[in-house]
Design a protein around this motif. Structure first.
Motif, PDB file in Angstrom:
ATOM      1  N   VAL A  37      10.849  17.933  46.244  1.00 57.31           N
ATOM      2  CA  VAL A  37      10.253  18.841  47.217  1.00 57.31           C
ATOM      3  C   VAL A  37       9.524  20.014  46.255  1.00 57.31           C
ATOM      4  O   VAL A  37       8.495  20.341  47.033  1.00 57.31           O
ATOM      5  CB  VAL A  37      11.418  19.767  47.881  1.00 57.31           C
ATOM      6  CG1 VAL A  37      11.411  20.650  48.811  1.00 57.31           C
ATOM      7  CG2 VAL A  37      12.320  18.472  48.661  1.00 57.31           C
ATOM      8  N   THR A  38       9.887  20.408  45.199  1.00 57.58           N
ATOM      9  CA  THR A  38       9.305  21.634  44.644  1.00 57.58           C
ATOM     10  C   THR A  38       8.692  21.336  43.376  1.00 57.58           C
ATOM     11  O   THR A  38       8.515  22.128  42.664  1.00 57.58           O
ATOM     12  CB  THR A  38      10.187  22.637  44.598  1.00 57.58           C
ATOM     13  OG1 THR A  38      11.497  22.142  43.741  1.00 57.58           O
ATOM     14  CG2 THR A  38      11.031  22.975  45.814  1.00 57.58           C
TER      15      THR A  38
ATOM     16  N   VAL B 100      20.969  23.846  50.110  1.00 58.03           N
ATOM     17  CA  VAL B 100      20.258  24.405  49.038  1.00 58.03           C
ATOM     18  C   VAL B 100      20.441  25.949  48.820  1.00 58.03           C
ATOM     19  O   VAL B 100      19.654  26.610  47.914  1.00 58.03           O
ATOM     20  CB  VAL B 100      18.748  23.852  48.829  1.00 58.03           C
ATOM     21  CG1 VAL B 100      18.768  22.550  48.939  1.00 58.03           C
ATOM     22  CG2 VAL B 100      17.863  24.565  50.035  1.00 58.03           C
ATOM     23  N   GLU B 101      20.668  26.816  49.985  1.00 56.25           N
ATOM     24  CA  GLU B 101      20.858  28.114  49.894  1.00 56.25           C
ATOM     25  C   GLU B 101      22.143  28.723  49.496  1.00 56.25           C
ATOM     26  O   GLU B 101      22.953  27.858  49.709  1.00 56.25           O
ATOM     27  CB  GLU B 101      20.312  28.718  51.206  1.00 56.25           C
ATOM     28  CG  GLU B 101      18.905  28.197  51.666  1.00 56.25           C
ATOM     29  CD  GLU B 101      17.990  28.540  50.819  1.00 56.25           C
ATOM     30  OE1 GLU B 101      16.720  27.834  51.131  1.00 56.25           O
ATOM     31  OE2 GLU B 101      17.994  29.501  50.006  1.00 56.25           O
TER      32      GLU B 101
ATOM     33  N   VAL C 167      21.327  22.177  42.191  1.00 54.17           N
ATOM     34  CA  VAL C 167      21.008  22.306  43.631  1.00 54.17           C
ATOM     35  C   VAL C 167      21.592  21.809  44.344  1.00 54.17           C
ATOM     36  O   VAL C 167      22.031  20.400  44.365  1.00 54.17           O
ATOM     37  CB  VAL C 167      19.533  21.716  43.686  1.00 54.17           C
ATOM     38  CG1 VAL C 167      19.080  22.027  45.502  1.00 54.17           C
ATOM     39  CG2 VAL C 167      18.246  22.644  42.912  1.00 54.17           C
TER      40      VAL C 167
ATOM     41  N   ASN D  12      13.512  17.734  41.354  1.00 56.62           N
ATOM     42  CA  ASN D  12      13.311  17.344  42.718  1.00 56.62           C
ATOM     43  C   ASN D  12      11.872  17.190  43.412  1.00 56.62           C
ATOM     44  O   ASN D  12      10.822  17.983  42.713  1.00 56.62           O
ATOM     45  CB  ASN D  12      14.135  17.969  43.938  1.00 56.62           C
ATOM     46  CG  ASN D  12      13.536  19.312  44.027  1.00 56.62           C
ATOM     47  OD1 ASN D  12      12.643  19.618  44.903  1.00 56.62           O
ATOM     48  ND2 ASN D  12      14.086  20.335  43.345  1.00 56.62           N
TER      49      ASN D  12
ATOM     50  N   THR E 258       9.976  27.693  49.442  1.00 58.23           N
ATOM     51  CA  THR E 258      10.710  26.605  48.903  1.00 58.23           C
ATOM     52  C   THR E 258      10.325  26.542  47.437  1.00 58.23           C
ATOM     53  O   THR E 258       9.226  26.503  46.986  1.00 58.23           O
ATOM     54  CB  THR E 258      10.882  25.349  49.514  1.00 58.23           C
ATOM     55  OG1 THR E 258      12.135  24.530  48.902  1.00 58.23           O
ATOM     56  CG2 THR E 258       9.554  24.663  49.316  1.00 58.23           C
ATOM     57  N   GLY E 259      11.386  26.409  46.452  1.00 58.40           N
ATOM     58  CA  GLY E 259      11.062  26.360  44.972  1.00 58.40           C
ATOM     59  C   GLY E 259      11.199  27.726  44.256  1.00 58.40           C
ATOM     60  O   GLY E 259      10.870  27.386  42.895  1.00 58.40           O
ATOM     61  N   ALA E 260      11.517  28.720  44.900  1.00 51.20           N
ATOM     62  CA  ALA E 260      11.744  29.891  44.038  1.00 51.20           C
ATOM     63  C   ALA E 260      12.793  29.679  43.071  1.00 51.20           C
ATOM     64  O   ALA E 260      12.355  29.875  41.850  1.00 51.20           O
ATOM     65  CB  ALA E 260      11.892  31.119  44.710  1.00 51.20           C
ATOM     66  N   GLY E 261      13.886  29.182  43.364  1.00 53.53           N
ATOM     67  CA  GLY E 261      14.980  29.065  42.284  1.00 53.53           C
ATOM     68  C   GLY E 261      14.664  28.009  41.313  1.00 53.53           C
ATOM     69  O   GLY E 261      14.770  28.039  40.256  1.00 53.53           O
ATOM     70  N   CYS E 262      13.986  26.719  41.934  1.00 53.11           N
ATOM     71  CA  CYS E 262      13.707  25.530  41.151  1.00 53.11           C
ATOM     72  C   CYS E 262      12.550  25.831  39.943  1.00 53.11           C
ATOM     73  O   CYS E 262      12.910  25.490  38.877  1.00 53.11           O
ATOM     74  CB  CYS E 262      13.148  24.436  41.882  1.00 53.11           C
ATOM     75  SG  CYS E 262      14.199  23.909  43.240  1.00 53.11           S
TER      76      CYS E 262
ATOM     77  N   GLY F 278      17.831  18.517  42.934  1.00 53.48           N
ATOM     78  CA  GLY F 278      17.675  18.851  44.433  1.00 53.48           C
ATOM     79  C   GLY F 278      17.405  17.651  45.404  1.00 53.48           C
ATOM     80  O   GLY F 278      17.998  17.535  46.458  1.00 53.48           O
ATOM     81  N   THR F 279      16.822  16.366  44.808  1.00 51.44           N
ATOM     82  CA  THR F 279      16.805  15.291  45.747  1.00 51.44           C
ATOM     83  C   THR F 279      17.142  14.191  44.920  1.00 51.44           C
ATOM     84  O   THR F 279      16.647  14.081  43.693  1.00 51.44           O
ATOM     85  CB  THR F 279      15.077  15.038  46.139  1.00 51.44           C
ATOM     86  OG1 THR F 279      14.281  15.151  45.044  1.00 51.44           O
ATOM     87  CG2 THR F 279      14.806  16.020  47.155  1.00 51.44           C
TER      88      THR F 279
HETATM   89  C1  LIG Z   1      14.629  22.073  49.967  1.00 52.63           C
HETATM   90  C2  LIG Z   1      15.129  21.430  49.311  1.00 52.63           C
HETATM   91  N1  LIG Z   1      15.698  20.145  49.494  1.00 52.63           N
HETATM   92  C3  LIG Z   1      16.103  19.520  48.378  1.00 52.63           C
HETATM   93  S1  LIG Z   1      15.507  20.353  47.242  1.00 52.63           S
HETATM   94  C4  LIG Z   1      14.896  21.610  47.926  1.00 52.63           C
HETATM   95  C5  LIG Z   1      14.088  22.785  47.253  1.00 52.63           C
HETATM   96  C6  LIG Z   1      15.228  23.706  46.943  1.00 52.63           C
HETATM   97  O1  LIG Z   1      14.432  24.569  46.017  1.00 52.63           O
HETATM   98  P1  LIG Z   1      15.190  26.072  45.558  1.00 52.63           P
HETATM   99  O2  LIG Z   1      16.481  25.805  45.322  1.00 52.63           O
HETATM  100  O3  LIG Z   1      14.093  26.672  44.860  1.00 52.63           O
HETATM  101  O4  LIG Z   1      15.051  27.051  46.851  1.00 52.63           O
END
Ligand SMILES: Cc1ncsc1CCOP(=O)(O)O
Ligand SMILES: Nc1ncnc2c1ncn2[C@@H]1O[C@H](COP(=O)(O)OP(=O)(O)O)[C@@H](O)[C@H]1O
Ligand SMILES: [Mg+2]
Length: 303
Positions: free
Chosen positions: A49-50, A172-173, A118, A47, A232-236, A89-90
């Protein structure tokens, strides 16, 4: 010192700590050392975003990165790179056909890949894409608890399909505990072991006390920092680094090593930072500096 919310000592009383001399810890150490020495390439369709943190985390962990959304790019690299990472994610309208083409190619050519589902359950397009992966599944699924539960339902792996108790989707949470996803994770990993491109598989469910399973053994990994939920992006990026480790190790060891690397690194970053901005910087530095020995000796329990 970041004090947002330090991770309380998680309850591990009913778990069995993996001994320092257990062979799995040497396999984890070796995987971390191999990544440092071999700089493996794990390509990513991820995605926007990250995407930058995914690539920077892979480099800090010792790997290298290549990001693309063009199926021909991804399929032409699939056999020569160490592993592929797909993160939904996106989404854009062309992704459904693109990801169908890519996942079929990876499956038919025995290429290892990691899926981060995601926001599983959000939207028709994402649901169609994730359902389509059941026929051409990944080697590793890296998800939070709600995503794992929703995917388990989507793939109808439960006894009474579609009846998992869960609070997802929640964007995403995660809106579920890792404990709620133990059965879903184990079922998913057992499915990957039968149907993944390499007929091996693992599932990593992140949270306060992570879970990693190959469908038989269930490991729990306490530690790390709750500050990881504030960037944002810790999991990704964990999914991307899992693909980096998958380039040099089997799915179970790759998933364990990446999650343990993240727990050691995020703990160090929390101690060295004073808010999300400095935390993310300190986290990348810790990914770079943590040693294979520190990774392999991180808290690790068998359920
Ligand atoms: C905020 C957001 N929106 C679409 S993908 C994304 C990032 C999600 O990242 P993570 O799953 O690592 O929190
Ligand atoms: N409460 C927590 N305490 C410690 N580590 C956490 C906590 N929540 C998440 N993490 C860590 O943050 C990273 C990302 O996990 P998570 O936030 O569950 O993924 P996602 O961002 O995909 O929802 C993982 O390394 C996980 O162990
Ligand atoms: Mg995520």
């Amino acid at each position: 010192m970041t004090t947002a919310s330090t991770t309380p000592n998680s309850d591990t009383s009913n778990l069995h700590e993996v001994a320092p001399d257990d062979p799995i810890r040497e396999r984890i150490r070796q995987a971390a050392q191999n990544v440092r020495e071999q700089t493996p390439l794990a390509q990513s369709f991820t995605n926007f975003v990250t995407i930058n943190l995914v690539a920077n985390a892979q480099l800090a962990a010792g790997g290298t990165a290549a990001m693309s959304f063009l199926p021909n790019d991804v399929t032409s690299l699939a056999s020569s790179c160490g592993a592929t990472y797909i993160n939904v994610g996106t989404l854009l309208p062309f992704y459904r056909d693109a990801l169908q083409e890519i996942s079929e190619h990876l499956s038919r050519h025995g290429c290892k890949w990691v899926l981060d589902p995601v926001a599983a359950g959000v939207g028709v397009a994402r649901t169609e894409i994730l359902k389509g992966f059941k026929d051409y599944p990944p080697t590793v699924i890296r998800a939070n608890a709600s995503e794992a539960l929703v995917l388990h339902d989507m793939w109808q792996l439960g006894d009474a399909a579609g009846t998992d108790e869960h609070n997802g989707p929640a964007g995403v949470e995660a809106a579920d505990s890792v404990d709620a996803a133990i059965t879903a994770a184990t079922d998913l990993a057992a499915y990957l072991a039968l149907h993944s491109p390499t007929h091996t598989g693992a599932v990593a469910v992140s949270g306060e006390v992570d879970l990693v399973t190959d469908g038989r053994l269930v490991y729990r990994l306490p530690g790390g920092s709750a500050m990881m939920t504030k960037i944002t992006g810790a999991g990704c990026s964990l999914g991307g680094v899992t693909a980096t480790y998958l380039a040099v190790a089997d799915p179970l060891v790759a998933s364990l090593a990446a999650s343990m690397l993240y727990n050691v690194s995020s703990g160090a970053a929390e101690r060295a930072s004073h808010g999300p901005g400095s935390f993310q910087t300190a986290f990348l530095d810790a990914l770079w500096n943590v040693t294979p020995e520190e990774i392999a000796s991180a808290p690790l329990y068998l359920a």
